[in-house]
Design a protein around this motif. Structure first.
Motif, PDB file in Angstrom:
ATOM      1  N   LYS A 149      25.674 -10.392  12.717  1.00 35.04           N
ATOM      2  CA  LYS A 149      24.966  -9.171  13.130  1.00 35.04           C
ATOM      3  C   LYS A 149      25.718  -8.392  14.205  1.00 35.04           C
ATOM      4  CE  LYS A 149      20.283 -10.834  12.091  1.00 35.04           C
ATOM      5  NZ  LYS A 149      20.641 -12.126  11.501  1.00 35.04           N
ATOM      6  N   GLY A 150      26.812  -8.958  14.716  1.00 35.67           N
ATOM      7  CA  GLY A 150      27.527  -8.328  15.817  1.00 35.67           C
ATOM      8  C   GLY A 150      28.023  -6.933  15.505  1.00 35.67           C
ATOM      9  N   LYS A 208      16.193  -3.322  13.609  1.00 33.00           N
ATOM     10  CA  LYS A 208      15.641  -1.977  13.739  1.00 33.00           C
ATOM     11  C   LYS A 208      14.139  -1.975  14.005  1.00 33.00           C
ATOM     12  CE  LYS A 208      19.148   0.575  11.156  1.00 33.00           C
ATOM     13  NZ  LYS A 208      19.417   1.552  10.097  1.00 33.00           N
ATOM     14  N   LYS A 209      13.654  -3.026  14.691  1.00 34.64           N
ATOM     15  CA  LYS A 209      12.250  -3.054  15.088  1.00 34.64           C
ATOM     16  C   LYS A 209      12.017  -2.221  16.340  1.00 34.64           C
ATOM     17  CE  LYS A 209      11.216  -7.534  12.987  1.00 34.64           C
ATOM     18  NZ  LYS A 209      10.785  -8.942  13.225  1.00 34.64           N
ATOM     19  N   VAL A 210      13.049  -2.095  17.184  1.00 31.29           N
ATOM     20  CA  VAL A 210      13.050  -1.150  18.293  1.00 31.29           C
ATOM     21  C   VAL A 210      14.410  -0.453  18.270  1.00 31.29           C
ATOM     22  CG1 VAL A 210      11.427  -2.404  19.787  1.00 31.29           C
ATOM     23  CG2 VAL A 210      13.876  -2.891  19.946  1.00 31.29           C
ATOM     24  N   PRO A 211      14.472   0.804  18.714  1.00 32.39           N
ATOM     25  CA  PRO A 211      15.744   1.538  18.650  1.00 32.39           C
ATOM     26  C   PRO A 211      16.765   1.106  19.691  1.00 32.39           C
ATOM     27  CG  PRO A 211      14.046   2.897  19.627  1.00 32.39           C
ATOM     28  CD  PRO A 211      13.358   1.656  19.140  1.00 32.39           C
ATOM     29  N   ALA A 212      16.286   0.510  20.784  1.00 30.86           N
ATOM     30  CA  ALA A 212      17.195   0.096  21.856  1.00 30.86           C
ATOM     31  C   ALA A 212      16.475  -0.890  22.761  1.00 30.86           C
ATOM     32  CB  ALA A 212      17.657   1.300  22.678  1.00 30.86           C
ATOM     33  N   ALA A 213      17.260  -1.650  23.523  1.00 28.79           N
ATOM     34  CA  ALA A 213      16.693  -2.591  24.487  1.00 28.79           C
ATOM     35  C   ALA A 213      17.588  -2.635  25.714  1.00 28.79           C
ATOM     36  CB  ALA A 213      16.570  -3.989  23.877  1.00 28.79           C
ATOM     37  N   VAL A 214      16.966  -2.833  26.863  1.00 32.49           N
ATOM     38  CA  VAL A 214      17.719  -2.956  28.112  1.00 32.49           C
ATOM     39  C   VAL A 214      18.407  -4.312  28.143  1.00 32.49           C
ATOM     40  CG1 VAL A 214      17.586  -2.947  30.625  1.00 32.49           C
ATOM     41  CG2 VAL A 214      16.051  -1.480  29.297  1.00 32.49           C
ATOM     42  N   VAL A 215      19.711  -4.307  28.442  1.00 28.97           N
ATOM     43  CA  VAL A 215      20.452  -5.561  28.487  1.00 28.97           C
ATOM     44  C   VAL A 215      21.721  -5.365  29.321  1.00 28.97           C
ATOM     45  CG1 VAL A 215      21.879  -5.152  26.425  1.00 28.97           C
ATOM     46  CG2 VAL A 215      21.284  -7.495  27.061  1.00 28.97           C
ATOM     47  N   SER A 273       9.713  -8.722  25.390  1.00 31.99           N
ATOM     48  CA  SER A 273      10.047  -9.999  24.753  1.00 31.99           C
ATOM     49  C   SER A 273      10.277 -11.026  25.849  1.00 31.99           C
ATOM     50  CB  SER A 273      11.303  -9.860  23.895  1.00 31.99           C
ATOM     51  OG  SER A 273      11.099  -8.959  22.837  1.00 31.99           O
ATOM     52  N   ALA A 274      10.360 -12.276  25.452  1.00 29.17           N
ATOM     53  CA  ALA A 274      10.564 -13.344  26.430  1.00 29.17           C
ATOM     54  C   ALA A 274      12.015 -13.477  26.851  1.00 29.17           C
ATOM     55  CB  ALA A 274      10.066 -14.675  25.861  1.00 29.17           C
ATOM     56  N   THR A 275      12.958 -13.052  25.986  1.00 32.37           N
ATOM     57  CA  THR A 275      14.381 -13.240  26.278  1.00 32.37           C
ATOM     58  C   THR A 275      15.191 -12.035  25.810  1.00 32.37           C
ATOM     59  OG1 THR A 275      14.894 -14.267  24.146  1.00 32.37           O
ATOM     60  CG2 THR A 275      14.144 -15.742  25.927  1.00 32.37           C
ATOM     61  N   ASP A 276      16.426 -11.947  26.332  1.00 35.89           N
ATOM     62  CA  ASP A 276      17.357 -10.925  25.858  1.00 35.89           C
ATOM     63  C   ASP A 276      17.664 -11.122  24.381  1.00 35.89           C
ATOM     64  OD1 ASP A 276      18.124  -9.212  28.140  1.00 35.89           O
ATOM     65  OD2 ASP A 276      18.851 -11.064  29.024  1.00 35.89           O
ATOM     66  N   LEU A 277      17.821 -12.377  23.958  1.00 35.98           N
ATOM     67  CA  LEU A 277      18.150 -12.651  22.561  1.00 35.98           C
ATOM     68  C   LEU A 277      17.088 -12.073  21.623  1.00 35.98           C
ATOM     69  CD1 LEU A 277      19.860 -13.960  20.376  1.00 35.98           C
ATOM     70  CD2 LEU A 277      18.680 -16.134  20.839  1.00 35.98           C
ATOM     71  N   GLU A 278      15.811 -12.242  21.957  1.00 39.67           N
ATOM     72  CA  GLU A 278      14.742 -11.695  21.125  1.00 39.67           C
ATOM     73  C   GLU A 278      14.851 -10.182  21.029  1.00 39.67           C
ATOM     74  OE1 GLU A 278      10.771 -13.000  22.054  1.00 39.67           O
ATOM     75  OE2 GLU A 278      11.457 -15.022  22.528  1.00 39.67           O
ATOM     76  N   ASN A 279      15.158  -9.530  22.158  1.00 41.37           N
ATOM     77  CA  ASN A 279      15.309  -8.077  22.158  1.00 41.37           C
ATOM     78  C   ASN A 279      16.478  -7.625  21.299  1.00 41.37           C
ATOM     79  OD1 ASN A 279      13.189  -7.036  23.670  1.00 41.37           O
ATOM     80  ND2 ASN A 279      14.231  -7.340  25.612  1.00 41.37           N
ATOM     81  N   ILE A 280      17.598  -8.321  21.430  1.00 39.52           N
ATOM     82  CA  ILE A 280      18.794  -7.959  20.661  1.00 39.52           C
ATOM     83  C   ILE A 280      18.529  -8.090  19.164  1.00 39.52           C
ATOM     84  CG2 ILE A 280      21.211  -8.568  20.214  1.00 39.52           C
ATOM     85  CD1 ILE A 280      21.269  -9.511  23.212  1.00 39.52           C
ATOM     86  N   LEU A 281      17.831  -9.146  18.789  1.00 36.41           N
ATOM     87  CA  LEU A 281      17.468  -9.328  17.380  1.00 36.41           C
ATOM     88  C   LEU A 281      16.577  -8.182  16.887  1.00 36.41           C
ATOM     89  CD1 LEU A 281      16.810 -13.176  17.231  1.00 36.41           C
ATOM     90  CD2 LEU A 281      18.486 -11.899  15.861  1.00 36.41           C
ATOM     91  N   ILE A 314      11.399   1.231  24.110  1.00 35.67           N
ATOM     92  CA  ILE A 314      12.563   0.480  24.574  1.00 35.67           C
ATOM     93  C   ILE A 314      12.190  -0.992  24.765  1.00 35.67           C
ATOM     94  CG2 ILE A 314      14.353   0.295  26.332  1.00 35.67           C
ATOM     95  CD1 ILE A 314      14.442   2.911  24.775  1.00 35.67           C
ATOM     96  N   GLY A 315      12.998  -1.885  24.239  1.00 34.33           N
ATOM     97  CA  GLY A 315      12.777  -3.308  24.443  1.00 34.33           C
ATOM     98  C   GLY A 315      13.135  -3.731  25.854  1.00 34.33           C
ATOM     99  N   VAL A 316      12.299  -4.548  26.471  1.00 30.39           N
ATOM    100  CA  VAL A 316      12.555  -5.097  27.801  1.00 30.39           C
ATOM    101  C   VAL A 316      12.196  -6.581  27.785  1.00 30.39           C
ATOM    102  CG1 VAL A 316      12.139  -2.920  29.028  1.00 30.39           C
ATOM    103  CG2 VAL A 316      10.234  -4.504  28.630  1.00 30.39           C
ATOM    104  N   VAL A 317      12.698  -7.304  28.770  1.00 35.51           N
ATOM    105  CA  VAL A 317      12.325  -8.713  28.929  1.00 35.51           C
ATOM    106  C   VAL A 317      11.178  -8.792  29.928  1.00 35.51           C
ATOM    107  CG1 VAL A 317      13.072 -11.010  29.627  1.00 35.51           C
ATOM    108  CG2 VAL A 317      14.634  -9.526  28.361  1.00 35.51           C
TER     109      VAL A 317
END
Length: 236
Positions: A194-195, A169-176, A156-164, A130-133
């Protein structure tokens, strides 16, 4: 007698600290739209709420926008009276004090529309990375399982990096926060086109209360009193 009174007055002024003298509350924050951001109207919705509370008590709010971990560390070092917005956690309370809530944020998982995640308990997320900041508090249960090594994360350093990362498809999900996702999908050039590949998972982790965090310094304690009184509707 006159000299004694002057000395007592000087001591009281020093004890009150700079906050009482210039009636300015100095807080650190970050670019986290729509809640906070140097380029947002009124500095963002959370900033507007805090400023209203501060001004209701006759004080002035000064906000410096910094990278998140720098904002936290600068407050820990006493360079600011506090920082915001932050979620409640026992870890935060080890070093800081919290304000009354200044709002809420729906915290969940952003996922790719072609590969939604199914889960019923937080433990179920252990089969994914799971992606986290970095430096963010998430939920008590999620962070506990991360600390125990049960849930694997990629920071990641930011939410934007996680969303990207999710879009690619580098991670299946991220907390946001879902409102942060909505804002970035609408405004970030990096997410243009990409939306339609992204969506919030149907299950929230938690609807989190947002707070101002205060340094345990004389001016931080006074800032907490001022803001809490203002949030409650004023001291009149």
């Amino acid at each position: 007698m006159g000299l004694r009174i002057l000395l007592l007055t000087a001591l009281l002024c020093c004890a009150a600290g700079p906050l009482a003298q210039d009636k300015t509350i100095r807080l650190a924050s970050l670019d986290w739209p729509p809640y906070t951001g140097k380029d947002l109207h009124e500095g963002g919705t959370a900033t507007a709420t805090v400023r209203k509370a501060v001004e209701r008590e006759g004080y002035r709010l000064e906000v410096s926008f910094l990278p998140w971990e720098e904002a936290v560390e600068a407050t820990r070092e006493g360079r600011f009276d506090g920082y915001f917005p932050e979620y409640y956690s026992k870890e935060v309370l080890k070093d800081f004090d919290l304000s009354r809530p200044i709002g809420t944020g729906p915290l969940g998982l952003v996922e790719h529309v072609s590969a939604p995640i199914e889960w019923s308990t937080v433990e179920n997320l252990s089969v994914h990375t799971i992606g986290v900041v970095s430096g963010y508090v998430n939920t008590a249960k999620f962070d506990q399982l991360v600390a125990a090594g049960t849930i694997k994360t990629e920071a990641s350093a930011t939410d934007l990096e996680n969303i990207l990362k999710v879009a690619q498809k580098k991670v299946p999900a991220a907390v946001v926060d879902s409102l942060v996702l909505d804002y970035l999908v609408r405004t970030a050039p990096e997410l243009r086109g990409k939306g339609d590949q992204l969506k919030m998972n149907s299950k929230l982790l938690e609807d989190k209360k947002l707070h101002v965090v205060f340094a345990r310094t004389p001016s931080g304690t006074e800032a907490r009193r001022v803001i809490n009184t203002g949030l409650a509707g004023g001291g009149q």
